[in-house]
Design a protein around this motif. Sequence first.
Motif, mmCIF file in Angstrom:
data_model
loop_
_atom_site.group_PDB
_atom_site.id
_atom_site.type_symbol
_atom_site.label_atom_id
_atom_site.label_comp_id
_atom_site.label_asym_id
_atom_site.label_seq_id
_atom_site.Cartn_x
_atom_site.Cartn_y
_atom_site.Cartn_z
ATOM 1 N N GLU A 115 0.748 -1.379 0.072
ATOM 2 C CA GLU A 115 -0.247 0.004 0.083
ATOM 3 C C GLU A 115 0.898 1.321 0.039
ATOM 4 O O GLU A 115 0.288 2.375 -0.486
ATOM 5 N N THR A 118 1.813 4.093 -3.017
ATOM 6 C CA THR A 118 1.146 5.259 -3.467
ATOM 7 C C THR A 118 1.192 6.139 -2.167
ATOM 8 O O THR A 118 1.059 5.700 -1.041
ATOM 9 N N TRP A 119 0.972 7.563 -2.437
ATOM 10 C CA TRP A 119 1.031 8.494 -1.589
ATOM 11 C C TRP A 119 -0.247 8.276 -0.294
ATOM 12 O O TRP A 119 -0.052 8.347 0.783
ATOM 13 N N GLU A 120 -1.070 7.457 -0.794
ATOM 14 C CA GLU A 120 -2.275 7.243 -0.024
ATOM 15 C C GLU A 120 -1.857 6.363 1.446
ATOM 16 O O GLU A 120 -2.539 6.325 2.175
ATOM 17 N N VAL A 208 7.374 6.211 -5.283
ATOM 18 C CA VAL A 208 6.047 6.168 -4.809
ATOM 19 C C VAL A 208 4.979 7.389 -5.850
ATOM 20 O O VAL A 208 5.537 8.367 -6.175
ATOM 21 N N ALA A 209 3.877 6.690 -6.030
ATOM 22 C CA ALA A 209 3.052 7.520 -6.887
ATOM 23 C C ALA A 209 2.523 8.647 -6.324
ATOM 24 O O ALA A 209 1.841 8.492 -5.017
ATOM 25 N N LEU A 210 2.570 9.970 -6.679
ATOM 26 C CA LEU A 210 1.912 10.894 -6.223
ATOM 27 C C LEU A 210 0.754 11.433 -6.913
ATOM 28 O O LEU A 210 0.672 11.090 -8.091
ATOM 29 N N PRO A 211 -0.103 12.502 -6.464
ATOM 30 C CA PRO A 211 -1.194 12.574 -7.393
ATOM 31 C C PRO A 211 -0.523 13.492 -8.652
ATOM 32 O O PRO A 211 0.428 13.916 -8.666
#
Length: 229
Positions: A115, A118-120, A208-211
């Motif tokens: 998890e 991603t940034w979440e 890490v995937a950011l918006p």
Amino acid sequence: DDSTSSSNGGTTGPAITLAVNPWTGSAVNSYVAQAVIEANLGAPVEIINIDENASWVGLDDGTIDANLEIWPSGHAADYETYITGKKTVIDLGTLGPQAKIGWYVPKFVIDAHPELATWEGFKDPELAKLFATAESGDLGQFTMGDPSYVTYDEQIIQNLGLPLKYVVAGSEAALLTAIDQSIADQKPLLMQFWKPHWKQAKVDLVEVALPPITPECEASLAAADGKYA
């Protein structure tokens, strides 16, 4: 104008001054250019170590002839001031590599906690706390490199409401040491890093995937003096 003896057998000519910013790629670009220029043009080349922000002033006043690695995403205002406006600096075009600055963690972190890809995932205080240090306390630490680097990470952390503390390590070398220590100790590390970089060929790092950036983001940057709302 001033002429100086070069190192290629006594040929003289006006000295060419190149900027080196505090990361390895910038130094490689300038030192390769120095070797090529001195060998083929007969002009001596002086290397100046300077941060990326101050180098614009040198380009503007002529004390620096070229900076061979500019990351334009962090210098929209400088581009507008010196290239579009004053026309004292010329954009020579791209180097070729598809470069990317982002948030990175060692792959073992994602293997244990998918998890966090991603940034979440970092919204969870318990997961963020995996990155805690003595300096960050109950928050996870976000590690930045040289203090002169253009960065929006502190704003991103605040705008996304993440339980992270922004900490400046001090240099590219400090980031590389942090990577090695993280992998050796299997202690999670979250940091600003980039590609291409030779370290990416040596160790497994995951971005890490950011918006995604939006027109609204870009408009807020232009309206807020270099800060994302």
